[in-house]
Design an enzyme around this catalytic site. Structure first.
Site: not given
Length: 799
Positions: A676, A719
């Site tokens: 990511s 996140k």
């Protein structure tokens, strides 16, 4: 004064007129023997004071030794030789004139052979000789291994007191210092008297050893006699038909009263019969007793009455936990199915989430709601299969496995077993405990679970298994397939506030002996604790900080500084010290080559900065920061993408030949990996190569391909909460993750601006101060997602 080769003896003393065999292994000693033989000269044998010294000098040797003649040498395998020497006369060592390659000694004989052989006919000498005969005769009886008839005849045939003393000292086991004291004594009669005293001491020691051995033998005989008599009593009772209230009868009564399954009852009765045949005090009898005790303690038929009431369970879950609505709903669905289908089996729940979000406490609440007994098994660090299946009872220290022990501890056959930290199981040469759990957690197999110790099928199908884990990535796939995963998300700051007010603070006040009116803390103060003193997904550190606050208040009350404390956001530092975290510290400052990335870990989301610096060079790309292979591949893909679009991005076309690029992720001690970080690395590299600053209030997550496509990622909820905690305003996410926004708490969605991107061009258009592209990609102008009225410059609500 004579000079001759010398040999240092370890644990051995040689006397005049004695023939002695011994082995020689040290190189210097072998050379001294060989020199004595080749030059046909005597050798001086002297004992070492400390046998551990490998290279002795004068200080390590006794003063008195024996001048001897080497009679025979026998070479053994290796470098060892066996020699036979004959002692000649006593001699005193003056000095060592040589130590390499072998010892050479300067010695002085202290008596002549005529003096030594002279007969002493005094009455004192005769008395000492007779006493020596007596003591050696007794010594021969007590220690036949060290004495023989030939030795006794050798002594009886001599009337020389000095020779008898030397002969006894040579052949009787004594300490080295005692043997040396006999060699040091030059007067024959005194030497024999000293030897008699030493021999008498040895005789007393041997008599003591014999006495101890006799008592041990008598005790053993008595035990055998007791066992024989008990066996006779048992046989007589059987003949008379009298089975008294003894141990075996008690076992039989317990087996009959337990109403066990037929297979179990038959097996246990056989074990009782086996125990009956064992002699008293045998080791196997102890093993059988332990086995019977364990089996009879197991709840083969005992169950607790289950309470399956969805409304009551809802009240208990709401009272014990704030938030976690989806988790509670799933648990209530599970209970609703149990209410409609009580015989439904095989459902195993796995609660997955960061530390401190309440996985274990939810399991405890479920046990209370169902009215089931509960036992907790911590699997963290378990790496032995026997911990799950148990040891076979024939092994020393055998015991049942943790599963059977937990059921025995719960006392019912339908408890709730909480298997904590199932993601932290290990494995080694003693087996794989995760593989052993496959049978335990399989509803089709665990009805006949066999523990190695119990050796009988035990029904685990009625046990409700709840497992907990921080991540599913380390759980073996076959094991994960047997469980239904329920994810426990991170808490928002508002949820943490309510949890602290309703649960944590009252608990800490009670633990520290404080009354409610002694500590008043405002909501703003609790928010400051959450924002400025903790950075976590759960509430464990928050509870710890509230405990520290209670301790400070308790200290102030005890020291009579105040009777009650009122804590506000402004006075919080007086109790907890300086703030540990500054959420607005990032300051949203725009910098070249510095990008805020978002990462997911097993303990929640975190902000991961990526730094890129460009210097003149030859096109090298250096990666630092303890990166894994996936992140290294993301960096290579980003580099290739930038090369393929250098002109459109405003980058010098030959940068890959003239510039060195260094990509660094701070905190190199922390390993980093995951799919990511592609867009983060790409944005940082473009910023460093073009000199365009990156917006400091923007964070991003997503993987990049060689053609600039942005791929979806996982852990968006965690996140996004990490971005909120760190003062971020705008989050760029992959377009394919738009559907995941529904899972994000409304508070977070209202505070953050989410920009979906399907191509890197869109990421650069929103992350850089001014985009390098003249015209951004087709979707770059798409309206951002977020709460009403949010924009790229929206500030974060203070909490």
């Amino acid at each position: 004064m004579q000079t001759m080769p010398a040999l240092a003896l370890r644990g051995l003393t040689v006397y005049p007129k004695m023939m002695v065999h011994f082995d020689v292994g040290r190189e210097a000693s072998v050379k001294a023997i060989e020199e004595s033989m080749s030059s046909n000269q005597p050798i001086f044998l002297v004992a070492q004071k400390d046998i551990r010294v490998e290279e002795p000098d004068r200080n390590h040797l006794f003063a008195m030794g024996t001048v001897s003649v080497v009679r025979q040498i026998l070479r053994l395998p290796g470098k060892t030789i066996r020699v036979m020497v004959e002692g000649q006369i006593r001699a005193r060592l003056h000095e060592l004139t040589q130590t390499d390659p072998y010892l050479v000694a300067q010695v002085e004989p202290v008596e002549t052979s005529e003096h030594y052989e002279g007969k002493t006919n005094s009455l004192r000498a005769e008395a000492a000789i007779r006493q020596a005969y007596e003591l050696f005769d007794r010594y021969s009886e007590l220690s036949p291994k060290n004495a023989s008839a030939e030795m006794l005849m050798n002594i009886m045939s001599s009337e020389d007191a000095g020779y008898i003393a030397d002969f006894l000292a040579q052949n009787v086991s004594m300490r080295v210092l005692d043997k040396q004291s006999i060699l040091d004594e030059l007067r024959p009669v005194q030497r024999l008297n000293k030897m008699n005293r030493l021999l008498r001491r040895e005789v007393e020691i041997l008599e003591m050893e014999q006495s101890i051995q006799r008592r041990v033998q008598e005790n053993m005989t008595q035990n055998q006699k007791d066992a024989f008599l008990r066996e006779q009593v048992r046989v007589i009772q059987e003949e008379l038909g009298e089975d008294g209230d003894n141990e075996l009868a008690a076992y039989r009564r317990q087996i009959a009263d337990a109403k066990l399954p037929e297979e179990v009852e038959t097996k246990l009765l056989k074990e009782v019969m086996h125990l009956e045949k064992q002699p008293f005090g045998s080791a196997e009898a102890s093993v059988l007793r332990n086995y019977l005790d364990v089996c009879l303690e197991l709840p083969w038929t005992k169950t607790s009455k289950e309470r399956v009431n969805v409304q009551a369970a809802r009240k208990i879950l709401d009272a014990d936990h704030f938030g976690l609505e989806k988790v509670k709903e799933r648990i209530l669905e599970f209970l609703a199915v149990k209410q409609l289908a009580p015989d439904l089996k095989g459902q195993i729940l796995c609660l997955v989430g960061p530390p401190g979000v309440g996985k274990t406490s939810i399991g405890m609440s479920m046990a209370r709601a169902l009215n089931r007994k509960m036992a907790r098994i911590s699997l963290g660090g378990v790496h032995d299969e026997a911990d799950i299946r148990g040891h076979r009872k024939t092994y020393v220290g055998a015991m049942p496995g943790r599963i059977i022990n937990a059921v025995r501890q719960a006392g019912t056959r339908n408890p709730l077993l909480l298997l904590d930290e199932i993601d932290k199981l290990g494995s080694d040469m003693r087996g794989d405990p995760a593989a052993a759990l496959l049978e335990v957690l399989d509803g089709e197999q665990n009805s006949t679970f066999r523990d190695h110790f119990v050796e009988l099928p035990f029904d685990l199908s009625e046990v409700l298994f709840i497992t907990t884990a921080n991540t599913t990535s380390t759980i073996p796939k076959p094991l994960l397939d047997r469980m239904e995963v329920i994810e426990l998300p991170s808490y928002t700051d508002e949820e943490k506030l309510q949890i602290a007010k309703q649960h944590l603070l009252p608990k800490q006040l009670k633990r520290h002996g404080l009354k409610k009116n002694q500590l008043k803390i405002t909501d703003d103060a609790i928010r400051e604790v959450i924002v400025s003193y903790t950075r976590e997904s759960g509430v464990r550190v928050l509870e710890r900080e509230l405990g520290a606050l209670c301790r400070k208040v308790a200290m102030g009350i005890v020291s009579q500084r105040y009777k009650q404390a009122h804590v506000t956001g402004d006075t919080l530092e007086e109790f907890l010290g300086p703030r540990k975290f500054h959420p607005e510290k990032n300051g949203l400052e725009n910098q070249v080559g510095l990008v805020n990335g978002l990462a997911w870990t097993s303990v929640g989301g975190t902000l991961l900065e990526a730094e890129v610096n460009v210097v003149p060079g030859s096109g090298k790309v250096e990666l630092t920061g303890n990166l894994g292979n996936v992140m290294k591949e993301s960096a290579r893909a980003a580099f290739t993408y930038i090369r393929s679009r250098a002109v459109q991005l405003g980058v010098e076309p030959n940068f890959y030949k003239e510039k060195d690029i260094h990509i660094h992720f701070p905190e190199g001690a922390v390993p980093k990996d995951g799919p990511s970080a592609g867009v983060t690395i790409t944005t940082a590299m473009v910023s460093a190569l073009t000199g365009i600053p990156v917006r400091g209030d923007v964070a991003m997550t997503g993987e990049v391909t060689l053609r600039g496509r942005v791929l979806p990622i996982g852990g968006l909820r965690e996140k996004s909460m990490a971005a909120l905690r760190n003062g971020i305003h705008t989050v760029i996410i992959p377009k394919d993750n738009e559907s995941d926004l529904e899972e994000i708490d409304q508070t977070v969605r209202g505070a953050l601006q989410f920009i979906p991107a399907s191509h890197v061009d869109q990421v650069l258009a929103n992350a850089l101060e001014h985009p390098p592209l003249a015209q951004p990609a087709e979707d770059a102008g798409e309206a951002p997602l977020g709460g009403p009225g949010t924009s790229s410059q929206a500030s974060i609500p203070r909490t």
